[in-house]
Scaffold this motif. Sequence first.
Motif, PDB file in Angstrom:
ATOM      1  N   ASP A  77      -0.668  -9.116  -6.119  1.00  0.00           N
ATOM      2  CA  ASP A  77      -0.120  -8.548  -4.886  1.00  0.00           C
ATOM      3  C   ASP A  77      -0.230  -7.032  -4.855  1.00  0.00           C
ATOM      4  OD1 ASP A  77       1.787  -8.325  -6.961  1.00  0.00           O
ATOM      5  OD2 ASP A  77       3.419  -8.115  -5.511  1.00  0.00           O
ATOM      6  N   ARG A  78      -0.349  -6.409  -6.021  1.00  0.00           N
ATOM      7  CA  ARG A  78      -0.469  -4.951  -6.071  1.00  0.00           C
ATOM      8  C   ARG A  78      -1.918  -4.479  -6.230  1.00  0.00           C
ATOM      9  NH1 ARG A  78       3.474  -1.808  -9.756  1.00  0.00           N
ATOM     10  NH2 ARG A  78       2.820  -3.144 -11.488  1.00  0.00           N
ATOM     11  N   LEU A  79      -2.821  -5.413  -6.537  1.00  0.00           N
ATOM     12  CA  LEU A  79      -4.215  -5.043  -6.764  1.00  0.00           C
ATOM     13  C   LEU A  79      -5.144  -5.498  -5.647  1.00  0.00           C
ATOM     14  CD1 LEU A  79      -4.588  -6.000 -10.546  1.00  0.00           C
ATOM     15  CD2 LEU A  79      -4.266  -3.713  -9.596  1.00  0.00           C
TER      16      LEU A  79
ATOM     17  N   GLU B  34      10.810 -12.070   2.493  1.00  0.00           N
ATOM     18  CA  GLU B  34      11.367 -10.832   3.030  1.00  0.00           C
ATOM     19  C   GLU B  34      11.636  -9.788   1.951  1.00  0.00           C
ATOM     20  OE1 GLU B  34      14.841 -12.127   4.998  1.00  0.00           O
ATOM     21  OE2 GLU B  34      13.786 -13.015   6.714  1.00  0.00           O
ATOM     22  N   HIS B  35      11.834 -10.227   0.706  1.00  0.00           N
ATOM     23  CA  HIS B  35      12.226  -9.301  -0.358  1.00  0.00           C
ATOM     24  C   HIS B  35      11.200  -9.229  -1.484  1.00  0.00           C
ATOM     25  CE1 HIS B  35      16.207  -8.972   1.459  1.00  0.00           C
ATOM     26  NE2 HIS B  35      16.233 -10.286   1.545  1.00  0.00           N
ATOM     27  N   SER B  36       9.947  -9.533  -1.173  1.00  0.00           N
ATOM     28  CA  SER B  36       8.962  -9.670  -2.239  1.00  0.00           C
ATOM     29  C   SER B  36       7.962  -8.519  -2.343  1.00  0.00           C
ATOM     30  CB  SER B  36       8.188 -10.983  -2.049  1.00  0.00           C
ATOM     31  OG  SER B  36       7.519 -10.976  -0.802  1.00  0.00           O
ATOM     32  N   ALA B  37       7.994  -7.564  -1.430  1.00  0.00           N
ATOM     33  CA  ALA B  37       6.983  -6.506  -1.429  1.00  0.00           C
ATOM     34  C   ALA B  37       7.150  -5.578  -2.630  1.00  0.00           C
ATOM     35  CB  ALA B  37       7.067  -5.712  -0.132  1.00  0.00           C
ATOM     36  N   ARG B  38       6.021  -5.257  -3.283  1.00  0.00           N
ATOM     37  CA  ARG B  38       6.024  -4.299  -4.382  1.00  0.00           C
ATOM     38  C   ARG B  38       5.031  -3.188  -4.064  1.00  0.00           C
ATOM     39  NH1 ARG B  38       5.102  -6.685 -10.101  1.00  0.00           N
ATOM     40  NH2 ARG B  38       3.209  -7.543  -9.170  1.00  0.00           N
ATOM     41  N   GLU B  39       5.247  -2.052  -4.686  1.00  0.00           N
ATOM     42  CA  GLU B  39       4.356  -0.923  -4.459  1.00  0.00           C
ATOM     43  C   GLU B  39       2.973  -1.234  -5.018  1.00  0.00           C
ATOM     44  OE1 GLU B  39       4.621   2.035  -2.890  1.00  0.00           O
ATOM     45  OE2 GLU B  39       6.531   1.286  -2.113  1.00  0.00           O
ATOM     46  N   PRO B  40       1.909  -0.967  -4.248  1.00  0.00           N
ATOM     47  CA  PRO B  40       0.553  -1.218  -4.764  1.00  0.00           C
ATOM     48  C   PRO B  40       0.201  -0.261  -5.896  1.00  0.00           C
ATOM     49  CG  PRO B  40       0.470  -0.071  -2.660  1.00  0.00           C
ATOM     50  CD  PRO B  40       1.907  -0.452  -2.873  1.00  0.00           C
ATOM     51  N   ILE B  41      -0.700  -0.716  -6.755  1.00  0.00           N
ATOM     52  CA  ILE B  41      -1.215   0.127  -7.830  1.00  0.00           C
ATOM     53  C   ILE B  41      -2.521   0.741  -7.341  1.00  0.00           C
ATOM     54  CG2 ILE B  41      -2.031   0.204 -10.212  1.00  0.00           C
ATOM     55  CD1 ILE B  41      -0.396  -2.294 -10.763  1.00  0.00           C
ATOM     56  N   ARG B  42      -2.573   2.049  -7.294  1.00  0.00           N
ATOM     57  CA  ARG B  42      -3.773   2.732  -6.816  1.00  0.00           C
ATOM     58  C   ARG B  42      -4.331   3.622  -7.918  1.00  0.00           C
ATOM     59  NH1 ARG B  42      -0.399   3.032  -2.087  1.00  0.00           N
ATOM     60  NH2 ARG B  42      -1.285   1.783  -0.385  1.00  0.00           N
ATOM     61  N   GLY B  43      -5.624   3.911  -7.798  1.00  0.00           N
ATOM     62  CA  GLY B  43      -6.267   4.789  -8.763  1.00  0.00           C
ATOM     63  C   GLY B  43      -7.591   4.213  -9.216  1.00  0.00           C
ATOM     64  N   ASP B  44      -8.256   4.940 -10.096  1.00  0.00           N
ATOM     65  CA  ASP B  44      -9.521   4.462 -10.638  1.00  0.00           C
ATOM     66  C   ASP B  44      -9.242   3.353 -11.649  1.00  0.00           C
ATOM     67  OD1 ASP B  44      -9.582   5.723 -13.574  1.00  0.00           O
ATOM     68  OD2 ASP B  44      -8.734   7.198 -12.185  1.00  0.00           O
TER      69      ASP B  44
ATOM     70  N   ASP C 103      -7.276  -5.941  -2.720  1.00  0.00           N
ATOM     71  CA  ASP C 103      -7.777  -5.077  -1.662  1.00  0.00           C
ATOM     72  C   ASP C 103      -9.261  -5.380  -1.519  1.00  0.00           C
ATOM     73  OD1 ASP C 103      -9.136  -2.510  -0.626  1.00  0.00           O
ATOM     74  OD2 ASP C 103      -7.023  -2.132  -0.223  1.00  0.00           O
ATOM     75  N   ASN C 104      -9.756  -5.359  -0.311  1.00  0.00           N
ATOM     76  CA  ASN C 104     -11.167  -5.683  -0.095  1.00  0.00           C
ATOM     77  C   ASN C 104     -12.102  -4.756  -0.852  1.00  0.00           C
ATOM     78  OD1 ASN C 104     -10.600  -7.824   1.613  1.00  0.00           O
ATOM     79  ND2 ASN C 104     -10.558  -6.540   3.442  1.00  0.00           N
ATOM     80  N   ARG C 105     -11.627  -3.571  -1.167  1.00  0.00           N
ATOM     81  CA  ARG C 105     -12.478  -2.599  -1.856  1.00  0.00           C
ATOM     82  C   ARG C 105     -12.144  -2.495  -3.337  1.00  0.00           C
ATOM     83  NH1 ARG C 105     -10.529  -0.381   2.658  1.00  0.00           N
ATOM     84  NH2 ARG C 105      -9.046   0.892   1.495  1.00  0.00           N
ATOM     85  N   PHE C 106     -11.283  -3.364  -3.841  1.00  0.00           N
ATOM     86  CA  PHE C 106     -10.869  -3.229  -5.236  1.00  0.00           C
ATOM     87  C   PHE C 106     -12.028  -3.546  -6.178  1.00  0.00           C
ATOM     88  CE2 PHE C 106      -8.826  -4.379  -9.222  1.00  0.00           C
ATOM     89  CZ  PHE C 106      -7.993  -3.287  -9.383  1.00  0.00           C
ATOM     90  N   ASP C 107     -12.178  -2.726  -7.202  1.00  0.00           N
ATOM     91  CA  ASP C 107     -13.287  -2.845  -8.153  1.00  0.00           C
ATOM     92  C   ASP C 107     -12.860  -3.719  -9.333  1.00  0.00           C
ATOM     93  OD1 ASP C 107     -15.470  -2.562  -9.768  1.00  0.00           O
ATOM     94  OD2 ASP C 107     -15.293  -0.391 -10.046  1.00  0.00           O
TER      95      ASP C 107
END
Length: 240
Positions: free
Chosen positions: A210-212, A153-163, A214-218
């Motif tokens: 958990d922050r990286l 319940e308390h484990s969510a972190r903000e995702p890292i986005r960008g190139d 994603d099905n589209r992550f490079d």
Amino acid sequence: MTSSGLLVFGDRERVFDDVPPPYQHAVRRVREQFDRDAFHDAVDDPAAFVFFGVAPCNVGVDYDWGRTPAFLGRSIWNETTERFLPIDRAEQVFERLGLPPLNTFQKEVNVRDFHPDRYAIPDSLWYDGPAAGVIVENRRGGSAVVENATVAEHSAREPIRGDPKSVANTVVTDTRLERAIDAVEGRGKPVTTDEVQARVFEMCACEEYDRLDDNRFDWDGLRSAIGSLVGVRLGERADT
């Protein structure tokens, strides 16, 4: 393990042809630490044994990665006898092979005294907080998991986005760079960009998963960007 001594890796669903990035850190550590000579001396048929374990990866619990083992041995299946080794014996085997076993909280609990709905999850050994769950096993190899819902319940972190370049600038920290350098030196290898880059990438894929994820992550792009950044950082380090 194959009869020739080759270690083969997989997860619950498949044997890996190419090891996924989040598992590469654990696979490297097992390959480096596994004492093949000790294992071959101890058994008649190495291919008859399957090793099960946990490869800690950040799926919500941010462990103290500097001291958390990349792999923790859990159980060993003997194909010849079609049985798991007794728990105590499996722990001894993992230790002899150079692999830490999964830490045990309690042994020899009478089934009449165990109530999953009232079980108090103990603190984790690998970060300042409660364990994410507890595996309960019996002597016949049966097992179940008591999960700690409060951790999820308390484990969510903000995702890292960008190139890939911007992501690399975020995840390649001084601490990870020094840990990678220490690991290379600990193996008696020269500190090259390739050696350090590989380890830093594996740490990032595992510890920031958990922050990286994603099905589209490079992942390939991130690996390349980390390599470039590590080269610059090592150059700066050499100049100081």
